[in-house]
Design an enzyme around this catalytic site. Structure first.
Site, short mmCIF file in Angstrom:
data_model
loop_
_atom_site.label_atom_id
_atom_site.label_comp_id
_atom_site.label_asym_id
_atom_site.label_seq_id
_atom_site.Cartn_x
_atom_site.Cartn_y
_atom_site.Cartn_z
N HIS A 41 22.13 33.72 -47.96
CA HIS A 41 23.47 34.30 -48.02
C HIS A 41 23.41 35.79 -47.70
O HIS A 41 22.40 36.45 -47.98
CB HIS A 41 24.08 34.12 -49.41
N CYS A 61 25.53 35.17 -57.97
CA CYS A 61 25.90 33.74 -57.87
C CYS A 61 26.47 33.19 -59.18
O CYS A 61 27.23 32.22 -59.17
CB CYS A 61 24.68 32.90 -57.52
#
Length: 260
Positions: free
Chosen positions: A168, A255
């Site tokens: 990511h 996250c």
């Protein structure tokens, strides 16, 4: 006036499920330990709460072993929340599970309908724009659909590119304040942060780049002493959280929560 990029009154988290060993990972470096991950998650929630924020703790989802990584399921902005469309097929069902919690907090909740895909781990909201990194989990169509939604809310969105082999965009960067970004040298070298103040993580401590600024605190993964010392010297109040087990599932500090 508060700064919506790092001053938050609420966060949503989800406790890890006993099925975490079935979670996705780019490479197998061993299974996470459920008890240790649960303890580390508790320390993370306690750090968020220590700033005075309300933390909504959702129940584990055995059917979704990656569901503790709630950030990928939504983007939270002052104007509303946008439900994402994850690029990993096994994670698509997590979006419907997070939606009720967001609808309880926001009057406006919209969503990415597809056909594109986009995950929250690829989105960095700064003081001046929304940066979205294309990656294996976020494609051009997903970015385009999000851009239409956020432009109606008055936000400027800019597409950038996540380095090859990096899951990511925010694996390699995080926001320290409205104008300051913590990043790896490899990501900064792409030029995507031109005009910002960029702090580089120490060489060999690239995994420290995924941190979060939450009110007065910077939460970062433990085990990266030179980066922690640098942030301390820069005047940030650093809390180190054991990320050993989350890292086995390619997870990090950002996250684990939705912040708004």
């Amino acid at each position: 006036m508060s700064d919506p990029t790092f001053e938050f009154s609420r966060a949503i988290t989800r406790r890890p499920a006993p099925t975490i060993a079935d979670g996705l990972r780019a490479e197998d470096i061993g299974n996470p330990d459920f008890d240790w991950m649960t303890a580390a998650h508790g320390a993370y929630v306690a750090a968020l709460k220590s700033t005075g924020a309300e933390v909504i703790e959702l129940d584990p989802l055995d059917a979704f072993p990656d569901a503790q990584f709630v950030e990928d399921t939504a983007l939270c902005l002052p104007q509303g929340a946008v439900l994402m469309r994850p690029g990993a097929p096994s994670r698509m069902g997590e979006v419907a599970e997070i939606a009720p919690a967001l609808r309880a907090c926001y009057e406006t909740v919209t969503q990415i309908n597809g056909p594109g895909h986009i995950e929250g781990g690829d989105i960095l909201v700064t003081g001046r724009e929304i940066l979205v990194g294309r990656s294996d989990r976020t494609d051009a169509e997903g970015v385009e659909e999000l851009a239409k939604i956020t432009s109606e809310w008055g936000h400027k969105l800019r597409e950038v590119f996540t380095p090859e082999g990096v899951l990511h965009f925010k694996t390699d960067c995080s926001l320290m304040d409205a104008e300051t970004i913590l990043a790896t040298r490899r990501l900064d070298a792409s030029g995507c942060f031109e005009g910002y103040r960029v702090l580089h993580v120490a060489d060999g401590e690239e995994a420290a780049a995924n941190a979060i600024r939450f009110n007065n605190l910077v939460l970062m993964a433990a085990g990266f002493p030179r980066t922690a010392e640098m942030l301390d010297r820069e005047g940030y109040e650093v809390i180190e959280i054991d990320n050993t087990d989350c890292a086995k599932l390619d997870g990090g500090m950002s996250c684990l929560s939705l912040r708004f």
